[in-house]
Design a protein around this motif. Structure first.
Motif, PDB file in Angstrom:
ATOM      1  N   ALA A   1      -9.775  42.248  36.323  1.00  0.00           N
ATOM      2  CA  ALA A   1      -9.237  42.369  34.959  1.00  0.00           C
ATOM      3  C   ALA A   1     -10.311  42.824  33.980  1.00  0.00           C
ATOM      4  O   ALA A   1     -10.047  43.639  33.085  1.00  0.00           O
ATOM      5  CB  ALA A   1      -8.647  41.031  34.516  1.00  0.00           C
ATOM      6  N   LEU A   2     -11.522  42.308  34.135  1.00  0.00           N
ATOM      7  CA  LEU A   2     -12.607  42.713  33.236  1.00  0.00           C
ATOM      8  C   LEU A   2     -12.950  44.189  33.403  1.00  0.00           C
ATOM      9  O   LEU A   2     -13.119  44.918  32.422  1.00  0.00           O
ATOM     10  CB  LEU A   2     -13.849  41.848  33.489  1.00  0.00           C
ATOM     11  CG  LEU A   2     -13.788  40.416  32.962  1.00  0.00           C
ATOM     12  CD1 LEU A   2     -14.970  39.614  33.471  1.00  0.00           C
ATOM     13  CD2 LEU A   2     -13.753  40.414  31.429  1.00  0.00           C
ATOM     14  N   PHE A   3     -13.051  44.643  34.658  1.00  0.00           N
ATOM     15  CA  PHE A   3     -13.376  46.050  34.878  1.00  0.00           C
ATOM     16  C   PHE A   3     -12.279  46.965  34.337  1.00  0.00           C
ATOM     17  O   PHE A   3     -12.556  47.983  33.704  1.00  0.00           O
ATOM     18  CB  PHE A   3     -13.588  46.318  36.376  1.00  0.00           C
ATOM     19  CG  PHE A   3     -14.900  45.820  36.904  1.00  0.00           C
ATOM     20  CD1 PHE A   3     -16.087  46.098  36.252  1.00  0.00           C
ATOM     21  CD2 PHE A   3     -14.950  45.068  38.079  1.00  0.00           C
ATOM     22  CE1 PHE A   3     -17.304  45.638  36.744  1.00  0.00           C
ATOM     23  CE2 PHE A   3     -16.160  44.609  38.576  1.00  0.00           C
ATOM     24  CZ  PHE A   3     -17.335  44.884  37.906  1.00  0.00           C
ATOM     25  N   THR A   4     -11.030  46.619  34.611  1.00  0.00           N
ATOM     26  CA  THR A   4      -9.919  47.485  34.199  1.00  0.00           C
ATOM     27  C   THR A   4      -9.581  47.350  32.729  1.00  0.00           C
ATOM     28  O   THR A   4      -8.760  48.112  32.216  1.00  0.00           O
ATOM     29  CB  THR A   4      -8.671  47.198  35.046  1.00  0.00           C
ATOM     30  OG1 THR A   4      -8.321  45.807  34.935  1.00  0.00           O
ATOM     31  CG2 THR A   4      -8.911  47.537  36.510  1.00  0.00           C
ATOM     32  N   ALA A   5     -10.220  46.397  32.031  1.00  0.00           N
ATOM     33  CA  ALA A   5     -10.009  46.282  30.584  1.00  0.00           C
ATOM     34  C   ALA A   5     -10.670  47.427  29.831  1.00  0.00           C
ATOM     35  O   ALA A   5     -10.286  47.730  28.697  1.00  0.00           O
ATOM     36  CB  ALA A   5     -10.554  44.946  30.072  1.00  0.00           C
ATOM     37  N   PHE A   6     -11.671  48.054  30.451  1.00  0.00           N
ATOM     38  CA  PHE A   6     -12.319  49.204  29.822  1.00  0.00           C
ATOM     39  C   PHE A   6     -11.390  50.406  29.901  1.00  0.00           C
ATOM     40  O   PHE A   6     -10.851  50.731  30.955  1.00  0.00           O
ATOM     41  CB  PHE A   6     -13.648  49.520  30.514  1.00  0.00           C
ATOM     42  CG  PHE A   6     -14.738  48.533  30.197  1.00  0.00           C
ATOM     43  CD1 PHE A   6     -15.601  48.759  29.139  1.00  0.00           C
ATOM     44  CD2 PHE A   6     -14.887  47.375  30.952  1.00  0.00           C
ATOM     45  CE1 PHE A   6     -16.612  47.852  28.846  1.00  0.00           C
ATOM     46  CE2 PHE A   6     -15.880  46.459  30.663  1.00  0.00           C
ATOM     47  CZ  PHE A   6     -16.747  46.687  29.610  1.00  0.00           C
ATOM     48  N   ARG A   7     -11.199  51.082  28.776  1.00  0.00           N
ATOM     49  CA  ARG A   7     -10.293  52.209  28.682  1.00  0.00           C
ATOM     50  C   ARG A   7     -11.077  53.496  28.479  1.00  0.00           C
ATOM     51  O   ARG A   7     -12.245  53.459  28.074  1.00  0.00           O
ATOM     52  CB  ARG A   7      -9.323  52.001  27.507  1.00  0.00           C
ATOM     53  CG  ARG A   7      -8.495  50.724  27.632  1.00  0.00           C
ATOM     54  CD  ARG A   7      -7.849  50.357  26.328  1.00  0.00           C
ATOM     55  NE  ARG A   7      -7.157  49.075  26.407  1.00  0.00           N
ATOM     56  CZ  ARG A   7      -6.782  48.356  25.359  1.00  0.00           C
ATOM     57  NH1 ARG A   7      -7.044  48.798  24.138  1.00  0.00           N
ATOM     58  NH2 ARG A   7      -6.171  47.203  25.523  1.00  0.00           N
ATOM     59  N   PRO A   8     -10.459  54.648  28.745  1.00  0.00           N
ATOM     60  CA  PRO A   8     -11.149  55.916  28.517  1.00  0.00           C
ATOM     61  C   PRO A   8     -11.682  56.009  27.084  1.00  0.00           C
ATOM     62  O   PRO A   8     -10.959  55.739  26.128  1.00  0.00           O
ATOM     63  CB  PRO A   8     -10.058  56.960  28.776  1.00  0.00           C
ATOM     64  CG  PRO A   8      -9.117  56.283  29.705  1.00  0.00           C
ATOM     65  CD  PRO A   8      -9.104  54.833  29.309  1.00  0.00           C
ATOM     66  N   GLY A   9     -12.937  56.358  26.945  1.00  0.00           N
ATOM     67  CA  GLY A   9     -13.542  56.482  25.630  1.00  0.00           C
ATOM     68  C   GLY A   9     -14.256  55.236  25.154  1.00  0.00           C
ATOM     69  O   GLY A   9     -14.992  55.285  24.160  1.00  0.00           O
ATOM     70  N   ASP A  10     -14.052  54.095  25.845  1.00  0.00           N
ATOM     71  CA  ASP A  10     -14.739  52.871  25.451  1.00  0.00           C
ATOM     72  C   ASP A  10     -16.225  52.982  25.718  1.00  0.00           C
ATOM     73  O   ASP A  10     -16.657  53.531  26.728  1.00  0.00           O
ATOM     74  CB  ASP A  10     -14.185  51.659  26.221  1.00  0.00           C
ATOM     75  CG  ASP A  10     -12.883  51.148  25.639  1.00  0.00           C
ATOM     76  OD1 ASP A  10     -12.585  51.488  24.471  1.00  0.00           O
ATOM     77  OD2 ASP A  10     -12.162  50.422  26.355  1.00  0.00           O
ATOM     78  N   GLY A  11     -17.009  52.405  24.814  1.00  0.00           N
ATOM     79  CA  GLY A  11     -18.434  52.257  25.026  1.00  0.00           C
ATOM     80  C   GLY A  11     -18.741  50.796  25.268  1.00  0.00           C
ATOM     81  O   GLY A  11     -18.261  50.196  26.218  1.00  0.00           O
ATOM     82  N   PHE A  12     -19.553  50.212  24.377  1.00  0.00           N
ATOM     83  CA  PHE A  12     -19.863  48.797  24.473  1.00  0.00           C
ATOM     84  C   PHE A  12     -18.731  47.969  23.864  1.00  0.00           C
ATOM     85  O   PHE A  12     -18.227  48.285  22.783  1.00  0.00           O
ATOM     86  CB  PHE A  12     -21.172  48.500  23.742  1.00  0.00           C
ATOM     87  CG  PHE A  12     -22.398  48.944  24.497  1.00  0.00           C
ATOM     88  CD1 PHE A  12     -23.008  48.108  25.423  1.00  0.00           C
ATOM     89  CD2 PHE A  12     -22.933  50.206  24.284  1.00  0.00           C
ATOM     90  CE1 PHE A  12     -24.130  48.517  26.120  1.00  0.00           C
ATOM     91  CE2 PHE A  12     -24.062  50.622  24.976  1.00  0.00           C
ATOM     92  CZ  PHE A  12     -24.667  49.776  25.898  1.00  0.00           C
ATOM     93  N   LEU A  13     -18.358  46.898  24.562  1.00  0.00           N
ATOM     94  CA  LEU A  13     -17.320  45.986  24.088  1.00  0.00           C
ATOM     95  C   LEU A  13     -17.868  44.571  24.058  1.00  0.00           C
ATOM     96  O   LEU A  13     -18.644  44.183  24.936  1.00  0.00           O
ATOM     97  CB  LEU A  13     -16.094  46.030  25.001  1.00  0.00           C
ATOM     98  CG  LEU A  13     -15.334  47.362  25.082  1.00  0.00           C
ATOM     99  CD1 LEU A  13     -14.203  47.251  26.105  1.00  0.00           C
ATOM    100  CD2 LEU A  13     -14.769  47.758  23.718  1.00  0.00           C
ATOM    101  N   GLY A  14     -17.454  43.788  23.070  1.00  0.00           N
ATOM    102  CA  GLY A  14     -17.898  42.413  22.955  1.00  0.00           C
ATOM    103  C   GLY A  14     -17.098  41.473  23.838  1.00  0.00           C
ATOM    104  O   GLY A  14     -16.007  41.804  24.310  1.00  0.00           O
ATOM    105  N   THR A  15     -17.645  40.293  24.026  1.00  0.00           N
ATOM    106  CA  THR A  15     -16.977  39.294  24.858  1.00  0.00           C
ATOM    107  C   THR A  15     -15.613  38.920  24.300  1.00  0.00           C
ATOM    108  O   THR A  15     -14.637  38.772  25.049  1.00  0.00           O
ATOM    109  CB  THR A  15     -17.851  38.035  24.975  1.00  0.00           C
ATOM    110  OG1 THR A  15     -19.124  38.388  25.517  1.00  0.00           O
ATOM    111  CG2 THR A  15     -17.197  36.987  25.868  1.00  0.00           C
TER     112      THR A  15
END
Length: 249
Positions: A18-32
């Motif tokens: 779930a954590l890996f697939t939470a990143f979407r195209p165009g995302d960079g750094f995301l917070g917890t």
């Protein structure tokens, strides 16, 4: 191993996925906090798992946020068993795009969905939701039907048993109708999507076959229903898929 241990391991794997697939195209750094919100898991659990992934090099941390790491990219390059197929197909996809000025897809089947290995976007084509690495229900796409028509019966049964949800205005949702269309695709070598994946969009696809006649992948052209006569471009798609089939080991 006891049942509780097996369940705990399964839950951990599900949360990591779930954590890996939470990143979407165009995302960079995301917070917890954002990742916890996207995955629906407690912030404390997300923080703990993210720390583990950072230590393993699968994520990179900066100022309290994380992004996908280069190690994950390296693993992905090893894992993608169709890399050689995508590389071999690329010049053929480019030629097909130039000849038709529409978007060309290369896709494989994984489970009940198609996965797009490569996309060559045409200047006259609609903006489609498909992306490299993206997925779409196989029954609602021309590439999916082209592959299913040249797949073993148990593969088709898996797709039908999972349900045939309506995706576009004209998606095939009746198992019998889908089977009849797959039989026709098998005979003709081309599959069509007439607003089945989305309104106003049409596609034509042909399978890339292995030496035994089973589908390894499929190639398609997509365009506006008001601009593309799929029957006219079908021979070019069919020829491209046959040529690629003959060049692959």
């Amino acid at each position: 191993m006891c049942a509780a241990e097996r369940d705990d391991g399964g839950m951990t794997a599900a949360r990591l996925t779930a954590l890996f697939t939470a990143f979407r195209p165009g995302d960079g750094f995301l917070g917890t906090s954002e990742l916890a919100r996207r995955t629906g898991m407690p912030k404390s659990s997300a923080h703990r798992l993210l720390g583990h992934l950072v230590r393993q090099g699968l994520l990179e941390r900066r100022d309290g946020s994380v992004r996908l790491g280069l190690k994950l990219f390296e693993v992905g390059q090893v894992a993608i068993g169709q890399r050689g197929l995508a590389d071999a197909a690329r010049p053929y996809l480019a030629d097909l795009r130039e000849a038709t000025r529409n978007t060309v897809h290369l896709a494989i089947l994984e489970g009940t969905e198609v996965v797009y290995l490569d996309i060559t976007r045409g200047p006259d084509a609609p903006v489609l939701p498909s992306r490299i690495g993206g997925r779409f229900p196989a029954h609602a796409t021309a590439v999916g039907k082209a592959i299913l028509a040249h797949s073993p019966e148990d593969v088709v049964e898996t797709v039908i048993s999972a349900g045939l949800p309506r995706i576009g205005p004209r998606t095939l949702t009746a198992p019998g109708l889908l089977r009849r269309q797959l039989a026709k695709v098998y005979e003709e070598g081309t599959a069509y999507d007439r607003e089945e994946s989305g309104p106003g969009v049409v596609c034509v696809a042909s399978p890339v076959l292995d030496n035994s006649g089973l589908a390894r992948a499929a190639i398609s052209i997509s365009g506006w229903s008001t601009r593309v006569r799929v029957e006219r471009v079908a021979p070019a798609v069919r020829t491209t898929a046959l040529t690629l089939s003959r060049t692959l080991p």
